[in-house]
Design a protein around this motif. Structure first.
Motif, mmCIF file in Angstrom:
data_model
loop_
_atom_site.group_PDB
_atom_site.id
_atom_site.type_symbol
_atom_site.label_atom_id
_atom_site.label_comp_id
_atom_site.label_asym_id
_atom_site.label_seq_id
_atom_site.Cartn_x
_atom_site.Cartn_y
_atom_site.Cartn_z
ATOM 1 N N ARG A 33 22.632 15.502 -59.841
ATOM 2 C CA ARG A 33 23.668 14.966 -59.097
ATOM 3 C C ARG A 33 24.894 15.784 -58.685
ATOM 4 N N ALA A 34 25.103 16.486 -59.683
ATOM 5 C CA ALA A 34 26.335 17.582 -59.465
ATOM 6 C C ALA A 34 26.050 18.674 -58.604
ATOM 7 N N GLY A 35 24.551 18.992 -58.691
ATOM 8 C CA GLY A 35 24.238 20.164 -57.733
ATOM 9 C C GLY A 35 23.409 20.069 -56.544
ATOM 10 N N GLU A 36 23.353 18.492 -56.328
ATOM 11 C CA GLU A 36 22.902 18.051 -55.229
ATOM 12 C C GLU A 36 23.057 18.740 -53.908
ATOM 13 N N GLY A 37 24.010 18.947 -53.510
ATOM 14 C CA GLY A 37 24.410 19.610 -52.337
ATOM 15 C C GLY A 37 23.895 21.165 -52.217
ATOM 16 N N ASP A 38 23.844 21.827 -53.481
ATOM 17 C CA ASP A 38 23.230 23.135 -53.470
ATOM 18 C C ASP A 38 22.041 23.292 -53.715
ATOM 19 N N GLY A 39 21.205 22.223 -53.721
ATOM 20 C CA GLY A 39 19.689 22.289 -53.923
ATOM 21 C C GLY A 39 19.333 22.542 -55.293
ATOM 22 N N ASP A 165 29.798 22.004 -64.319
ATOM 23 C CA ASP A 165 30.740 22.946 -63.698
ATOM 24 C C ASP A 165 30.274 24.579 -63.839
ATOM 25 N N PHE A 166 29.996 24.830 -65.011
ATOM 26 C CA PHE A 166 29.334 25.828 -65.875
ATOM 27 C C PHE A 166 28.031 26.301 -64.922
ATOM 28 N N VAL A 167 27.248 25.314 -64.808
ATOM 29 C CA VAL A 167 25.915 25.584 -64.062
ATOM 30 C C VAL A 167 26.297 25.807 -62.522
ATOM 31 N N ARG A 168 26.967 25.113 -61.783
ATOM 32 C CA ARG A 168 27.405 25.198 -60.499
ATOM 33 C C ARG A 168 28.121 26.739 -60.383
ATOM 34 N N GLY A 169 28.801 27.049 -61.129
ATOM 35 C CA GLY A 169 29.613 28.327 -60.954
ATOM 36 C C GLY A 169 28.681 29.604 -61.294
ATOM 37 N N SER A 170 27.622 29.243 -62.281
ATOM 38 C CA SER A 170 26.849 30.398 -62.687
ATOM 39 C C SER A 170 25.824 30.727 -61.481
ATOM 40 N N LEU A 171 25.122 29.596 -61.052
ATOM 41 C CA LEU A 171 24.118 29.582 -60.170
ATOM 42 C C LEU A 171 24.344 29.715 -58.457
ATOM 43 N N PHE A 172 25.536 29.275 -58.358
ATOM 44 C CA PHE A 172 26.045 29.092 -56.685
ATOM 45 C C PHE A 172 27.348 29.910 -56.483
ATOM 46 N N ALA A 173 27.763 30.671 -57.528
ATOM 47 C CA ALA A 173 28.955 31.268 -57.129
ATOM 48 C C ALA A 173 30.037 30.276 -56.889
ATOM 49 N N ARG A 174 30.105 29.125 -57.200
ATOM 50 C CA ARG A 174 31.129 28.146 -57.258
ATOM 51 C C ARG A 174 32.303 28.725 -58.097
ATOM 52 N N SER A 175 33.624 28.124 -57.548
ATOM 53 C CA SER A 175 34.873 28.484 -58.457
ATOM 54 C C SER A 175 34.801 27.642 -59.665
ATOM 55 N N TYR A 176 34.877 28.251 -61.169
ATOM 56 C CA TYR A 176 34.833 27.567 -62.235
ATOM 57 C C TYR A 176 36.102 26.634 -62.170
ATOM 58 N N ALA A 177 36.000 25.586 -63.100
ATOM 59 C CA ALA A 177 37.320 24.846 -63.217
ATOM 60 C C ALA A 177 38.201 25.757 -63.940
ATOM 61 N N ARG A 178 39.414 25.404 -64.023
ATOM 62 C CA ARG A 178 40.548 26.253 -64.451
ATOM 63 C C ARG A 178 40.248 26.674 -66.044
ATOM 64 N N PRO A 179 39.730 25.474 -66.739
ATOM 65 C CA PRO A 179 39.783 25.824 -68.452
ATOM 66 C C PRO A 179 38.473 26.666 -68.707
ATOM 67 N N VAL A 180 37.585 26.530 -67.824
ATOM 68 C CA VAL A 180 36.308 27.642 -68.029
ATOM 69 C C VAL A 180 36.637 28.926 -67.334
ATOM 70 N N ALA A 181 37.489 29.092 -66.354
ATOM 71 C CA ALA A 181 37.680 30.353 -65.974
ATOM 72 C C ALA A 181 38.563 31.027 -67.154
ATOM 73 N N ASP A 182 39.526 30.373 -67.367
ATOM 74 C CA ASP A 182 40.519 30.618 -68.564
ATOM 75 C C ASP A 182 39.770 31.143 -69.751
ATOM 76 N N ALA A 183 38.706 30.188 -70.045
ATOM 77 C CA ALA A 183 38.089 30.523 -71.590
ATOM 78 C C ALA A 183 37.262 31.742 -71.332
ATOM 79 N N LEU A 184 36.782 32.098 -69.919
ATOM 80 C CA LEU A 184 36.086 33.332 -69.693
ATOM 81 C C LEU A 184 36.839 34.554 -69.789
ATOM 82 N N ALA A 185 38.111 34.353 -69.260
ATOM 83 C CA ALA A 185 38.882 35.349 -69.187
ATOM 84 C C ALA A 185 39.728 35.918 -70.441
ATOM 85 N N ALA A 186 39.780 34.890 -71.294
ATOM 86 C CA ALA A 186 40.836 34.916 -72.787
ATOM 87 C C ALA A 186 39.913 35.767 -73.782
ATOM 88 N N PRO A 187 40.730 36.534 -74.302
ATOM 89 C CA PRO A 187 40.126 37.411 -75.296
ATOM 90 C C PRO A 187 39.848 36.463 -76.740
#
Length: 206
Positions: A33-39, A165-187
């Motif tokens: 359902r979350a990725g329905e619009g992206d196929g 959120d992670f699947v859509r960001g990884s497969l369809f170049a969607r923007s990650y939710a802020r917590p995911v983007a912060d986690a990826l960027a943080a050391p």
């Protein structure tokens, strides 16, 4: 394409139960359902047997076979492996497949989610794995689900929303939710001990 890899057992050559497959269906439907619009298409993998079985690593072999089947049936489409429990281990092992765009490990985007009260698999083991992975691949993050156990039942909606959120960001170049983007960027350790906030799922349904 998402391949959803169920949990299993350490040692068993018995066929998986129908329940192990059925348990994953609500999760699969939510991701679809979350990725329905992206196929986005989601398939739950049926293992040949329910055990990892030492060096045989049967679930990882099955996951690699399934990725081959995706390419045979659908062509050159990106694949995301999503695993629960032993399925997560299988995803990490099989993620070197050329079709996979998230997991394993160089050039992949990796998300690990672990309940802090997991009595079956020590959360510190997944932290140390994430720490090693982060050294070679900056696109690695790990979330901790406080007070939850191995099955992540208490915060199911938040875990599903995080995975979607992670699947859509990884497969369809969607923007990650802020917590995911912060986690990826943080050391480390911050980006590998990111708490999954209550209500994460609700914040994405807008």
């Amino acid at each position: 394409m998402v391949l959803l890899l169920p949990d299993g057992e350490a040692d068993s050559h018995r066929r998986p139960s129908a329940l192990s497959y059925a348990i994953q269906l609500p999760f699969a439907r939510a991701l679809a359902r979350a990725g329905e619009g992206d196929g986005l298409a989601v398939h739950v993998l049926r293992y040949r047997c329910r055990g990892w079985n030492a060096d045989d690593a049967h679930p990882a072999e099955d996951a690699a076979w399934a990725a081959d089947e995706v390419q045979r049936l659908y062509g050159d489409v990106p694949v995301c492996l999503v695993g629960h429990g032993m399925g997560g281990r299988a995803a990490l092992r099989a993620a070197g497949h050329g079709a996979v765009t998230s997991k394993q490990l160089m050039g992949r985007r990796v998300l690990i989610v672990h309940g802090t009260n997991d009595e079956r698999t020590d959360p510190e083991l997944s932290y140390r794995l994430a720490e090693r992975a982060k050294k070679a691949n900056r696109d690695t993050c790990r979330f901790e689900v406080h007070s939850d156990g191995h099955a992540l039942r208490q915060h199911r909606s938040e875990v599903v929303a995080l995975a979607a959120d992670f699947v859509r960001g990884s497969l369809f170049a969607r923007s990650y939710a802020r917590p995911v983007a912060d986690a990826l960027a943080a050391p480390p350790p911050l980006g590998l001990r990111m708490p999954l906030a209550a209500g994460f799922g609700r914040s994405l349904r807008h």
